[in-house]
Design a protein around this motif. Sequence first.
Motif, PDB file in Angstrom:
ATOM      1  N   ALA A  66       0.819  -1.216   0.000  1.00  0.00           N
ATOM      2  CA  ALA A  66       0.000   0.000   0.000  1.00  0.00           C
ATOM      3  C   ALA A  66       0.855   1.268   0.000  1.00  0.00           C
ATOM      4  O   ALA A  66       0.329   2.366   0.115  1.00  0.00           O
ATOM      5  N   GLY A  67       2.173   1.118  -0.127  1.00  0.00           N
ATOM      6  CA  GLY A  67       3.047   2.287  -0.234  1.00  0.00           C
ATOM      7  C   GLY A  67       3.788   2.679   1.029  1.00  0.00           C
ATOM      8  O   GLY A  67       4.470   3.698   1.059  1.00  0.00           O
ATOM      9  N   PHE A  68       3.673   1.900   2.079  1.00  0.00           N
ATOM     10  CA  PHE A  68       4.403   2.178   3.317  1.00  0.00           C
ATOM     11  C   PHE A  68       5.808   1.591   3.217  1.00  0.00           C
ATOM     12  O   PHE A  68       6.045   0.656   2.461  1.00  0.00           O
ATOM     13  N   ARG A  69       6.710   2.145   3.994  1.00  0.00           N
ATOM     14  CA  ARG A  69       8.054   1.561   4.099  1.00  0.00           C
ATOM     15  C   ARG A  69       8.392   1.354   5.569  1.00  0.00           C
ATOM     16  O   ARG A  69       7.993   2.147   6.432  1.00  0.00           O
ATOM     17  N   GLN A  70       9.089   0.289   5.829  1.00  0.00           N
ATOM     18  CA  GLN A  70       9.496  -0.051   7.198  1.00  0.00           C
ATOM     19  C   GLN A  70      10.637   0.866   7.600  1.00  0.00           C
ATOM     20  O   GLN A  70      11.606   1.017   6.856  1.00  0.00           O
TER      21      GLN A  70
END
Length: 92
Positions: A66-70
């Motif tokens: 969904a476009g998040f990054r850790q």
Amino acid sequence: MFDKAGLSDAAHYPYELGWIFVEERFRRMGMAGALTTCLVHGLEEWPVYASSRTNNKGMHKALVNAGFRQVGQHYPGRRTGEEFQVFLKPAG
């Protein structure tokens, strides 16, 4: 949470994608991904953060898709042995 994860940009992420829970009998059907995508649809202009237990790989996959990054370090939860990871979805 941002401090615990070693992050200093909390002010830049005023919106949180809260807990998503999928009942066990419906897991591994792509529901967390579908819910995550629906919830962030239309939020491209706003930065959003989320957190997930480090052992919840399905949610990590849903967030990344969904476009998040850790980002940041794992941080301890309230329960013994529980750890969390922060995910960020920048604006734009």
